[in-house]
Design a protein around this motif. Sequence first.
Motif, PDB file in Angstrom:
ATOM      1  N   ILE A   1      19.205  25.520 -44.220  1.00 20.64           N
ATOM      2  CA  ILE A   1      18.138  25.069 -45.118  1.00 20.64           C
ATOM      3  C   ILE A   1      18.117  25.946 -46.367  1.00 20.64           C
ATOM      4  O   ILE A   1      17.993  25.444 -47.488  1.00 20.64           O
TER       5      ILE A   1
ATOM      6  N   TYR B   1      11.506  23.777 -44.403  1.00 13.74           N
ATOM      7  CA  TYR B   1      11.854  22.872 -45.498  1.00 13.74           C
ATOM      8  C   TYR B   1      10.772  22.885 -46.564  1.00 13.74           C
ATOM      9  O   TYR B   1      11.041  23.015 -47.751  1.00 13.74           O
TER      10      TYR B   1
ATOM     11  N   TYR C   1      16.108  16.438 -48.264  1.00 18.95           N
ATOM     12  CA  TYR C   1      15.649  15.960 -46.957  1.00 18.95           C
ATOM     13  C   TYR C   1      16.622  14.939 -46.371  1.00 18.95           C
ATOM     14  O   TYR C   1      16.888  14.936 -45.177  1.00 18.95           O
TER      15      TYR C   1
ATOM     16  N   GLU D   1      19.498  16.543 -44.806  1.00 19.44           N
ATOM     17  CA  GLU D   1      19.139  17.152 -43.529  1.00 19.44           C
ATOM     18  C   GLU D   1      18.979  16.105 -42.430  1.00 19.44           C
ATOM     19  O   GLU D   1      18.626  16.431 -41.301  1.00 19.44           O
TER      20      GLU D   1
END
Length: 169
Positions: free
Chosen positions: A19, A63, A126, A129
């Motif tokens: 991240i 995040y 995002y 991910e």
Amino acid sequence: MSTPTETAFLQLVNQHKGILYKASRIYADSIEDREDLQQEILIQLWKSYQNFKGNSEFSTWMYRVSINTAITYLKKEKQRTKNHTDSPHHFEVQQEDYNPTKDKQLEIFYGAVQQLNALEKAVIFYFMEGMSHREIGNNLGLSEGNARVKLNRTKEKIQQIIKKSGYEF
């Protein structure tokens, strides 16, 4: 000597260090800026860690802190003078083996992402991910449908930026 809290924190951060790398790669150009941003994210994570209640996954919380820190940091960086404040902690995160010169496509992709606005960068982050449209929307305060539209438009924008650069995947 590390406290149990510091040890737990560092273990969690190291588990989810990808991240940090992605957030800094999306929001900062140079290696030095990425390292500075990673350090700033770590500081903010540490400062906020006492407020982490476990109501969400650690990675989800990480995040949010990472993106908010990146956006805030970049705004401050534009206005900042050379005054640099030392943090009480200097965290070391195990480095990822990554050499950007080896992967031209990834470099071009990140170059295109650099041209996006803050919301578009967050949507792509995002998405990278593996988050669903619902999760992206929840993290950014958008409806699931709005997140889907924003993601599709952002992907199209990245493709247009890459095409304008003359590079084809």
